[in-house]
Design a protein around this motif. Structure first.
Motif, PDB file in Angstrom:
ATOM      1  N   THR A  31      29.882  82.671  14.947  1.00 18.86           N
ATOM      2  CA  THR A  31      28.765  83.295  15.187  1.00 18.86           C
ATOM      3  C   THR A  31      27.778  82.046  15.945  1.00 18.86           C
ATOM      4  N   LYS A  32      27.035  82.121  16.898  1.00 15.83           N
ATOM      5  CA  LYS A  32      26.163  80.921  17.227  1.00 15.83           C
ATOM      6  C   LYS A  32      24.780  81.436  16.750  1.00 15.83           C
ATOM      7  N   ALA A  33      23.903  80.276  16.472  1.00 15.56           N
ATOM      8  CA  ALA A  33      22.616  80.517  16.159  1.00 15.56           C
ATOM      9  C   ALA A  33      21.801  79.379  16.709  1.00 15.56           C
ATOM     10  N   VAL A  34      20.582  79.936  17.132  1.00 18.32           N
ATOM     11  CA  VAL A  34      19.879  78.934  17.739  1.00 18.32           C
ATOM     12  C   VAL A  34      18.650  78.410  16.679  1.00 18.32           C
ATOM     13  N   ALA A  35      18.693  77.046  16.159  1.00 20.48           N
ATOM     14  CA  ALA A  35      17.872  76.485  15.281  1.00 20.48           C
ATOM     15  C   ALA A  35      16.994  75.456  15.854  1.00 20.48           C
ATOM     16  N   HIS A  36      15.730  75.194  15.083  1.00 19.51           N
ATOM     17  CA  HIS A  36      14.697  74.572  15.516  1.00 19.51           C
ATOM     18  C   HIS A  36      15.055  73.167  14.699  1.00 19.51           C
ATOM     19  N   ASP A  37      14.978  71.978  15.376  1.00 16.58           N
ATOM     20  CA  ASP A  37      15.105  70.805  14.683  1.00 16.58           C
ATOM     21  C   ASP A  37      13.722  69.988  14.849  1.00 16.58           C
ATOM     22  N   GLU A  38      12.798  70.059  13.788  1.00 16.18           N
ATOM     23  CA  GLU A  38      11.657  69.401  13.961  1.00 16.18           C
ATOM     24  C   GLU A  38      11.630  67.822  14.496  1.00 16.18           C
ATOM     25  N   GLU A  39      12.460  67.026  13.541  1.00 15.29           N
ATOM     26  CA  GLU A  39      12.494  65.677  14.025  1.00 15.29           C
ATOM     27  C   GLU A  39      13.318  65.193  15.129  1.00 15.29           C
ATOM     28  N   ASN A  40      14.250  66.242  15.635  1.00 16.74           N
ATOM     29  CA  ASN A  40      15.214  65.922  16.687  1.00 16.74           C
ATOM     30  C   ASN A  40      16.119  65.127  16.445  1.00 16.74           C
ATOM     31  N   SER A  41      16.602  65.030  15.089  1.00 19.18           N
ATOM     32  CA  SER A  41      17.557  63.986  14.437  1.00 19.18           C
ATOM     33  C   SER A  41      18.993  64.256  14.437  1.00 19.18           C
TER      34      SER A  41
END
Length: 73
Positions: A31-41
């Motif tokens: 399954t695919k999930a769209v996640a938030h990466d705050e530091e863009n790391s």
């Protein structure tokens, strides 16, 4: 991480292994999930841990907690 699309957005593939009901063979479901990466790391190929959070956009419902393993260069 499957895709590093926009700014601070990552698409993560979640794999779960279950046994087939009749034959008992192992089946891998993705399954695919769209996640938030705050530091863009994170980058494509990284192994990450995510957790559910409040809706951040139309599709983002997950937040990146930590990077477990970096991708091989």
């Amino acid at each position: 991480v499957v895709k590093a699309g926009g700014e601070k957005t990552r698409v993560v593939a979640i794999e779960s292994r279950t046994a087939h009901r009749l034959y008992g063979r192992q089946i891998t479901q993705t399954t695919k999930a769209v996640a938030h990466d705050e530091e863009n790391s994170s980058s494509v190929g990284d192994l990450v841990r995510i957790r559910e959070c409040r809706p951040l956009s139309k599709t983002k419902r997950w937040r990146l907690v930590e990077i477990v393993a970096r991708a091989e260069a």
